[in-house]
Scaffold this motif. Sequence first.
Motif, PDB file in Angstrom:
ATOM      1  N   HIS A   1       0.252   2.544 -15.227  1.00 53.77           N
ATOM      2  CA  HIS A   1       1.519   1.819 -15.341  1.00 53.77           C
ATOM      3  C   HIS A   1       1.353   0.636 -16.296  1.00 53.77           C
ATOM      4  O   HIS A   1       0.399  -0.134 -16.183  1.00 53.77           O
TER       5      HIS A   1
ATOM      6  N   GLU B   1      -2.861  11.607  -7.588  1.00 52.89           N
ATOM      7  CA  GLU B   1      -1.713  11.496  -8.494  1.00 52.89           C
ATOM      8  C   GLU B   1      -1.069  10.110  -8.424  1.00 52.89           C
ATOM      9  O   GLU B   1      -0.740   9.517  -9.459  1.00 52.89           O
ATOM     10  N   SER B   2      -0.907   9.587  -7.192  1.00 54.29           N
ATOM     11  CA  SER B   2      -0.290   8.263  -7.064  1.00 54.29           C
ATOM     12  C   SER B   2      -1.204   7.185  -7.644  1.00 54.29           C
ATOM     13  O   SER B   2      -0.734   6.223  -8.252  1.00 54.29           O
ATOM     14  N   ALA B   3      -2.514   7.351  -7.454  1.00 50.62           N
ATOM     15  CA  ALA B   3      -3.462   6.401  -8.045  1.00 50.62           C
ATOM     16  C   ALA B   3      -3.380   6.439  -9.570  1.00 50.62           C
ATOM     17  O   ALA B   3      -3.429   5.398 -10.233  1.00 50.62           O
ATOM     18  N   ASP B   4      -3.226   7.640 -10.119  1.00 50.47           N
ATOM     19  CA  ASP B   4      -3.148   7.796 -11.569  1.00 50.47           C
ATOM     20  C   ASP B   4      -1.903   7.107 -12.121  1.00 50.47           C
ATOM     21  O   ASP B   4      -1.948   6.458 -13.171  1.00 50.47           O
ATOM     22  N   VAL B   5      -0.783   7.218 -11.385  1.00 53.16           N
ATOM     23  CA  VAL B   5       0.453   6.553 -11.803  1.00 53.16           C
ATOM     24  C   VAL B   5       0.247   5.045 -11.863  1.00 53.16           C
ATOM     25  O   VAL B   5       0.640   4.377 -12.835  1.00 53.16           O
ATOM     26  N   MET B   6      -0.393   4.489 -10.813  1.00 50.76           N
ATOM     27  CA  MET B   6      -0.605   3.046 -10.781  1.00 50.76           C
ATOM     28  C   MET B   6      -1.575   2.597 -11.867  1.00 50.76           C
ATOM     29  O   MET B   6      -1.363   1.571 -12.520  1.00 50.76           O
TER      30      MET B   6
ATOM     31  N   THR C   1       0.839  -1.193   0.000  1.00 48.21           N
ATOM     32  CA  THR C   1       0.000   0.000   0.000  1.00 48.21           C
ATOM     33  C   THR C   1       0.876   1.246   0.000  1.00 48.21           C
ATOM     34  O   THR C   1       2.058   1.186   0.365  1.00 48.21           O
ATOM     35  N   THR C   2       0.317   2.364  -0.435  1.00 48.13           N
ATOM     36  CA  THR C   2       1.053   3.623  -0.400  1.00 48.13           C
ATOM     37  C   THR C   2       0.847   4.279   0.960  1.00 48.13           C
ATOM     38  O   THR C   2      -0.250   4.224   1.525  1.00 48.13           O
TER      39      THR C   2
ATOM     40  N   HIS D   1       1.038   7.514   1.691  1.00 46.62           N
ATOM     41  CA  HIS D   1       0.246   8.741   1.575  1.00 46.62           C
ATOM     42  C   HIS D   1      -0.471   8.733   0.219  1.00 46.62           C
ATOM     43  O   HIS D   1       0.009   9.319  -0.757  1.00 46.62           O
ATOM     44  N   PRO D   2      -1.595   8.031   0.128  1.00 41.73           N
ATOM     45  CA  PRO D   2      -2.287   7.919  -1.160  1.00 41.73           C
ATOM     46  C   PRO D   2      -2.847   9.256  -1.640  1.00 41.73           C
ATOM     47  O   PRO D   2      -3.360  10.055  -0.855  1.00 41.73           O
ATOM     48  N   THR D   3      -2.711   9.503  -2.917  1.00 45.70           N
ATOM     49  CA  THR D   3      -3.238  10.725  -3.536  1.00 45.70           C
ATOM     50  C   THR D   3      -3.854  10.367  -4.885  1.00 45.70           C
ATOM     51  O   THR D   3      -3.652   9.261  -5.407  1.00 45.70           O
TER      52      THR D   3
END
Length: 251
Positions: free
Chosen positions: A18, A10-15, A3-4, A6-8
């Motif tokens: 991918h 932006e981080s969700a978009d990266v995943m 898990t991340t 500090h989920p954001t």
Amino acid sequence: MVTTEHPTIESADVMMNHPKIRMLVATGGPGVVKAVLSSGKKAIGAGAGNPPALVDETADVEKAAKDIIDGCTFDNNLPCTAEKEVVVVDQVADYLIFNMKKYGAYEIKDRKVADALADMVAPEGRVSRDFVGKSAKYIAAAAGIDVPDDTRVLITEAPKEHPLVQTELMMPILGIVRVDNVDEGIDVACELEHGNRHTATMHSKNVDKLTRMSKKIQTTIFVKNGPSYAGLGVGGEGYPTFTIAGPTGKA
């Protein structure tokens, strides 16, 4: 499990974008579910829900009360499948409430107090994240309501239009709506589910009415005479899971 910290967004978009990630599963709100279903990848999206629990005059009322309390308090009502409001035939309503209180429900009888609670947890019909997944004791204290330490859920009778009935709160608060008969109850339950076709439960020994309810509400999960989590495989059929896919595109 990874898990991340500090989920954001932006981080969700990266995943999600991918190239090595081939399948996505999302729940938690219309925005993220829409993003996943629009990603171009294989996706499972669980949309909104407002699961009603219907109790008619033929039900084993004591068992229904326990099942509803157990289901709606599981993980402090966070699962989208959990009972979010109760519709009960007037003939057995008082007895149902009596038994719900035996299993840890605290009844708010003052409508002004219930209205103030609704304003706190769902101002202008939008759920406050400050109270999502919090305990009944925590929510009551924030609202200035003194409840016993073993309180599992806050309950209150209300008209079907009330925010504590209409809103998917995801916290241990249940609005209770009385109806004159089971057919009215089925109609009201379908109305309160808002056409999300997510989850519903019904407590009854009348097979014809159980069938009518299931055919009319057309939810992905429909639990008969059990707690909502039976539909997730906990004490019911199938394998346990906390992710379901809704059929509607409401997300």
